[in-house]
Design a protein around this motif. Sequence first.
Motif, PDB file in Angstrom:
ATOM      1  N   SER A 145       0.834  -1.202   0.000  1.00 18.32           N
ATOM      2  CA  SER A 145       0.000   0.000   0.000  1.00 18.32           C
ATOM      3  C   SER A 145       0.870   1.255   0.000  1.00 18.32           C
ATOM      4  O   SER A 145       0.526   2.250  -0.642  1.00 18.32           O
ATOM      5  CB  SER A 145      -0.956  -0.004   1.196  1.00 18.32           C
ATOM      6  N   VAL A 204       2.028   1.737  -3.537  1.00 20.97           N
ATOM      7  CA  VAL A 204       0.961   2.312  -4.366  1.00 20.97           C
ATOM      8  C   VAL A 204       0.809   3.806  -4.077  1.00 20.97           C
ATOM      9  O   VAL A 204       0.695   4.628  -4.985  1.00 20.97           O
ATOM     10  CB  VAL A 204      -0.379   1.583  -4.119  1.00 20.97           C
ATOM     11  N   TYR A 205       0.865   4.154  -2.793  1.00 19.45           N
ATOM     12  CA  TYR A 205       0.706   5.556  -2.411  1.00 19.45           C
ATOM     13  C   TYR A 205       1.832   6.398  -3.002  1.00 19.45           C
ATOM     14  O   TYR A 205       1.588   7.458  -3.583  1.00 19.45           O
ATOM     15  CB  TYR A 205       0.702   5.672  -0.885  1.00 19.45           C
ATOM     16  N   SER A 243       1.417   6.952  -6.556  1.00 17.85           N
ATOM     17  CA  SER A 243       0.348   7.908  -6.867  1.00 17.85           C
ATOM     18  C   SER A 243       0.833   9.343  -6.710  1.00 17.85           C
ATOM     19  O   SER A 243       0.385  10.230  -7.420  1.00 17.85           O
ATOM     20  CB  SER A 243      -0.878   7.655  -5.989  1.00 17.85           C
ATOM     21  N   ILE A 244       1.738   9.571  -5.763  1.00 16.42           N
ATOM     22  CA  ILE A 244       2.187  10.963  -5.585  1.00 16.42           C
ATOM     23  C   ILE A 244       3.490  11.234  -6.325  1.00 16.42           C
ATOM     24  O   ILE A 244       3.987  12.352  -6.306  1.00 16.42           O
ATOM     25  CB  ILE A 244       2.348  11.333  -4.086  1.00 16.42           C
ATOM     26  N   HIS A 255      -4.701  11.128   2.299  1.00 18.69           N
ATOM     27  CA  HIS A 255      -5.472  11.263   1.062  1.00 18.69           C
ATOM     28  C   HIS A 255      -5.503  12.726   0.627  1.00 18.69           C
ATOM     29  O   HIS A 255      -5.337  13.045  -0.549  1.00 18.69           O
ATOM     30  CB  HIS A 255      -6.890  10.729   1.277  1.00 18.69           C
ATOM     31  N   ALA A 304      -2.043  13.768  -0.774  1.00 15.04           N
ATOM     32  CA  ALA A 304      -1.801  13.224  -2.112  1.00 15.04           C
ATOM     33  C   ALA A 304      -2.657  13.930  -3.152  1.00 15.04           C
ATOM     34  O   ALA A 304      -2.172  14.326  -4.206  1.00 15.04           O
ATOM     35  CB  ALA A 304      -2.074  11.727  -2.129  1.00 15.04           C
ATOM     36  N   ALA A 356      -2.102  13.851  -7.091  1.00 15.24           N
ATOM     37  CA  ALA A 356      -2.210  12.419  -7.370  1.00 15.24           C
ATOM     38  C   ALA A 356      -3.584  12.100  -7.938  1.00 15.24           C
ATOM     39  O   ALA A 356      -4.523  12.882  -7.784  1.00 15.24           O
ATOM     40  CB  ALA A 356      -1.997  11.618  -6.093  1.00 15.24           C
ATOM     41  N   ILE A 416      -8.351   8.382  -7.061  1.00 16.40           N
ATOM     42  CA  ILE A 416      -8.780   7.000  -6.910  1.00 16.40           C
ATOM     43  C   ILE A 416      -7.608   6.137  -6.430  1.00 16.40           C
ATOM     44  O   ILE A 416      -7.763   5.274  -5.569  1.00 16.40           O
ATOM     45  CB  ILE A 416      -9.299   6.443  -8.257  1.00 16.40           C
ATOM     46  N   ILE A 417      -6.418   6.414  -6.982  1.00 22.79           N
ATOM     47  CA  ILE A 417      -5.267   5.577  -6.635  1.00 22.79           C
ATOM     48  C   ILE A 417      -4.833   5.826  -5.196  1.00 22.79           C
ATOM     49  O   ILE A 417      -4.587   4.883  -4.443  1.00 22.79           O
ATOM     50  CB  ILE A 417      -4.107   5.828  -7.619  1.00 22.79           C
ATOM     51  N   SER A 418      -4.757   7.097  -4.795  1.00 15.69           N
ATOM     52  CA  SER A 418      -4.307   7.341  -3.424  1.00 15.69           C
ATOM     53  C   SER A 418      -5.329   6.778  -2.440  1.00 15.69           C
ATOM     54  O   SER A 418      -4.962   6.253  -1.386  1.00 15.69           O
ATOM     55  CB  SER A 418      -4.051   8.825  -3.190  1.00 15.69           C
ATOM     56  N   THR A 440      -7.190   4.151  -3.017  1.00  6.97           N
ATOM     57  CA  THR A 440      -6.999   2.708  -3.035  1.00  6.97           C
ATOM     58  C   THR A 440      -5.857   2.310  -2.114  1.00  6.97           C
ATOM     59  O   THR A 440      -5.936   1.311  -1.396  1.00  6.97           O
ATOM     60  CB  THR A 440      -6.700   2.221  -4.465  1.00  6.97           C
ATOM     61  N   ALA A 441      -4.781   3.117  -2.131  1.00  7.95           N
ATOM     62  CA  ALA A 441      -3.652   2.830  -1.241  1.00  7.95           C
ATOM     63  C   ALA A 441      -4.116   2.846   0.210  1.00  7.95           C
ATOM     64  O   ALA A 441      -3.758   1.964   1.007  1.00  7.95           O
ATOM     65  CB  ALA A 441      -2.544   3.852  -1.462  1.00  7.95           C
TER      66      ALA A 441
END
Lengths: 383, 315
Positions: A348, A351-352, A355-356, B82, B85, B91, B94-96, B98-99
């Motif tokens: 996770s 993934v985070y 995403s950033i 969240h 991000a 970001a 949806i992806i952040s 999901t993380a």
Amino acid sequence: MLKLKQVLDKIKTFITKASLVIWKYIKKVFFVIKPSLLAIGIGITLGFFVMLIFNPSGAFPGLIKIILGGLQQGMKGIGDVLYQATPIILTGLAVVIAFKTGLFNIGAPGQMIVGAYTAIHIGVLWTLPAPLHWIVSLILGTLAGAIWGAIPGILKAISNTNEVIVSILTNYIGTLLVVMLIKKNVYNFAYAKSLNIKATAALPRIGNIFGSSAVTIGILIAIVMAIIIHYIFKKTTLGYELQASGFNKEASKYAGMNSKKNIITAMVISGAMAGLAGAIQYSIVGNNLGTTIDLLGAGFDGISVALLGLGEPIGTIFAGLFLSNVRQGGFYMQINGFPPQIIDIIISIIVYVTSISAGITFALRKRKMARENKLKLKEEEND
Amino acid sequence: MINIIQLSFVSIIPLLIVALGGLMSEKSGVTNIALEGIMLMGAFIGIWAIQILEKTGMNVQLVYLLGILIGGVVGIIFSFFHAFASINMKADQIISATALNLFAPAFAIFTARSIIGGQQVQFNSVFRINKIPLLGDIPIIGEIFFSKTYISFYIGILLLIIVWIFLYKTKTGLRIRATGENPSAADSLGVNIYKIRYFSVLSSGFLAGMGGVIFVATTSSRFDATVAGFGFLSLAVLIFGNWQPGRILFAAVFFGFFRTISSAYSSIPFLSNLKLPREVYQMLPYIITLIVLAFFSKSSRAPKAIGEVYDQGKR
């Protein structure tokens, strides 16, 4: 003598040239996968800190186990890695196909479970000769996933409904529907799960190379699928159109492409991959679906795989293998006193960070530009 | 009948609170499918706090309130990631999210197993109030609303009113809605988009965290690393409620009622005669939401800028 020297020289220059080319290629690949490596590095480092906090003495051996993964248990370990990688490569592919068309398919858990149920239903209730039986299971399972994937696609195309929201709904509808159908058709009362499939419906296992591991030819199917999807996106008109409508919907429409059709096509192919993932994973004797209403984790793993694989079909093969390898490591490190969930924490975080990462590179570039501007200003002042 | 109504309150209230949380965030233009993860995180720490506090011999209702509050604070902290991000780092929301959803159950199981020794966090207190003096004596209304009830029931109603007034009657509420509709325009009028969005996402986390604690405390006697998909269900409530507080209440009642029927239908003669599997009742709210989405999405009141990254440079 002289001739020999010439030949040697030639070989020498060839080697240096070749190595230069290879080095360039490695550098190029490295540049492309750098963000993924960075995210993995950050994820594992933070995971290591968590391990240090909870159990300092077991942290180092645990870390080594995570990194080595299945490799430390010989061929059986590698087989297990391949086995676990199979469904997540396919769900990763499902997410990638949607990504490339500008859609987000969070519905893989639902598409996967309807594919899985279809395979189980056929495997338990139908009677067919050996190779035909599992081939039918896989094909119809894939089809079921495709139909389930079509729902968000059609809604998106017709009434512009957000596909993420519809996918979340279809996940639960699919899971509940499957639980209902299991109870109705293929229920094993004693264990509260689906019945075992017939031996004829089981996918062939890959030889005895991988010991007692449950790895089947499914992994080969997954890899072939990734290559096919890669080919579709790189070499066919369909792939080009899908990508174009993902990149700029208005422009592709202006160019005469049917963006509605493209959205539905992409979601159908995407759902098909997730359905195939379910069909493959449950065309194994002893793999049964339960009757609790839990979404399949492998469906959500597809998102991580797609991100780590940089949104490329071929990338999902490596990302899937990597993720599965780390999972395997997490399984082994229970001896060191760690619950295997540490792996999900690491994933996770990965993934985070992915995403950033776009934001990080943006911020770094901005800072660099600001610094350069400052330098310029200083120079001008000095002048 | 009264029994079933009261049973359904247990589902309705967490759905309502978490959906209001989703409303806060989405009205400012930030999608929040991390509600599930935030709920779970809030429930984990909140229930753990209840487990510790109930041993001190404190008043049961006070323990409950503190647990809910702690869950809310955890929700704020967790939703910060969240917010960071999706607001600062541009970001994909949806992806952040999901993380966050991946992280929460893994963290809860890992921590609980490492520290408590097992996956489950158990508690012994019963938070139900048998009867509220005076009000509980009113016929029918007293029976439904003021006896065999939870303090969280009134908290939920109160939160609905607060969010409603806040979003539609205050200056900040107007700014939040403007940010969700057209951030560039709002920015040009001097609204600080970043501040507004941070406030909205964090308050969304607060509500979702509280909802998590309330859900577990009223439906179970232990936390077992799950909130049973209630976060996603709340999202469906929010959408079915068309991003309007009044309709969200209606949607929460609708969803909660069906959930209750799915577990209690065998005791209702009319429904048990139908012999439908319970999964049908569980599926119905989702299917109806899907149909509503398919046919009425043209009249959707979803915030226009939802899910969009706000980049000041692009104005």
